[in-house]
Scaffold this motif. Sequence first.
Motif, mmCIF file in Angstrom:
data_model
loop_
_atom_site.group_PDB
_atom_site.id
_atom_site.type_symbol
_atom_site.label_atom_id
_atom_site.label_comp_id
_atom_site.label_asym_id
_atom_site.label_seq_id
_atom_site.Cartn_x
_atom_site.Cartn_y
_atom_site.Cartn_z
ATOM 1 N N ASP A 85 0.804 -1.229 0.000
ATOM 2 C CA ASP A 85 0.000 0.000 0.000
ATOM 3 C C ASP A 85 0.834 1.276 0.000
ATOM 4 N N ALA A 86 2.147 1.163 -0.083
ATOM 5 C CA ALA A 86 2.982 2.364 -0.152
ATOM 6 C C ALA A 86 2.831 3.011 -1.524
ATOM 7 N N GLU A 87 2.973 4.334 -1.573
ATOM 8 C CA GLU A 87 2.866 5.079 -2.822
ATOM 9 C C GLU A 87 4.194 5.675 -3.264
ATOM 10 N N ALA A 88 5.022 6.072 -2.282
ATOM 11 C CA ALA A 88 6.276 6.762 -2.589
ATOM 12 C C ALA A 88 7.463 5.832 -2.357
ATOM 13 N N ASP A 89 8.598 6.183 -2.978
ATOM 14 C CA ASP A 89 9.784 5.333 -2.841
ATOM 15 C C ASP A 89 10.172 5.189 -1.374
ATOM 16 N N ASP A 90 10.454 3.941 -0.970
ATOM 17 C CA ASP A 90 10.864 3.685 0.408
ATOM 18 C C ASP A 90 12.136 2.839 0.483
ATOM 19 N N ASP A 91 12.771 2.604 -0.677
ATOM 20 C CA ASP A 91 14.017 1.836 -0.720
ATOM 21 C C ASP A 91 14.792 2.336 -1.939
ATOM 22 N N THR A 92 15.766 3.199 -1.710
ATOM 23 C CA THR A 92 16.371 3.957 -2.801
ATOM 24 C C THR A 92 17.893 3.924 -2.704
ATOM 25 N N PHE A 93 18.545 3.900 -3.852
ATOM 26 C CA PHE A 93 20.008 3.868 -3.938
ATOM 27 C C PHE A 93 20.461 4.860 -5.004
ATOM 28 N N ILE A 94 21.517 5.609 -4.704
ATOM 29 C CA ILE A 94 22.098 6.550 -5.665
ATOM 30 C C ILE A 94 23.599 6.310 -5.748
ATOM 31 N N ALA A 95 24.118 6.205 -6.971
ATOM 32 C CA ALA A 95 25.558 6.122 -7.209
ATOM 33 C C ALA A 95 26.005 7.395 -7.910
#
Length: 364
Positions: free
Chosen positions: A210-220
């Motif tokens: 039921d999540a709508e927004a990113d909750d597991d994110t990675f940036i290089a």
Amino acid sequence: MPLRVGLVGYGLAGSVFHAPLIAATPGLTLDAVTTGNPERAAEARAAHPGVRVLARPEELWADGAPELDLVVVASPNKTHVPIAEAALEAGLPVVVDKPLAATAAEARGLAALAEERGLLLSVFQNRRWDSDFLTLRRLLDEGELGQVQRFESRFERWRPRLKGGWRESGAPEEIGGLLYDLGSHVVDQALVLFGPAVSVYAEADVRRPDAEADDDTFIALTHANGVRSHLYMSATTAQLGPRFRVLGQRAGFVTYGLDPQEAALREGLRPGPDAVWGAEPEPLWGRIGSGESPLTGGGTPVESVPGNYPAYYAAVAAAVRGTGPNPVTALEAASALDVLEAARRSAREGVTVRLTRPADGAGG
């Protein structure tokens, strides 16, 4: 005479961070708070006796309102730009909680307005005054690690259930999700430490039911000087990794756990001349070494520099008075937003994005 501060918003940011830090800063006084929530209004009056509580931000600078010296915007993300713009138009210096805006273009527009009006516009990037970050900056300044090759930064949590509210909304206008929330911190830190980024790759996932927004994110990030930064933000991490792992040609530095200041503020503790503030207990000190894991005793403990969120508002007070520089400029925030926008595009399209305008940090 103390500078009179008007605080817009008394949610998490306003009540836990800004109001206590403003009240604890010599030369500043919390004069007014705006909130339309009756419960929060009562909390503000109880925590800060004598504070004026108003329903709307415009009342802070309306005709006939008592004069202020500074406005602090700690309301939901989508309101940052219009409220900051209105305050600047009214002739007031402004501090805005991160993220300053949804886009780098909006941030640069606010910076131009502030410059045109000759007013301070500063961004609350408090994580520049985290204990572990200050300790790492000292090690880098002293050359203890040698040339850094890789920087890993994690801001991870285990929150398998949604809390609700605009921060978890998927509506674009809310500017929710971890990319713009925790990402604003970790990207800013990387740019301050290692300077401009020239390319960005990102992954942004919605993991929880039921999540709508990113909750597991990675940036290089690839920085112009060759350092590679790997930045992790997550609400779904069952086993937390190191907060920092920094690998240099001579040695590496690893630290676990979060700076203690947020927890202290949440518990109602306050900085002050007689308080021991921001100090990390020895078991949480990071370790420096080479060839071994800190979890098996490798390396040498490094005494942590105490965290110092109060230094941000002390610097703001000096900047408003014209006796010191702006501690975090809107243009620095715009550079971080260049990265966040590129990361959003990278995650959406599955591509690495080259930055045509290098994202400048304060580091080199």
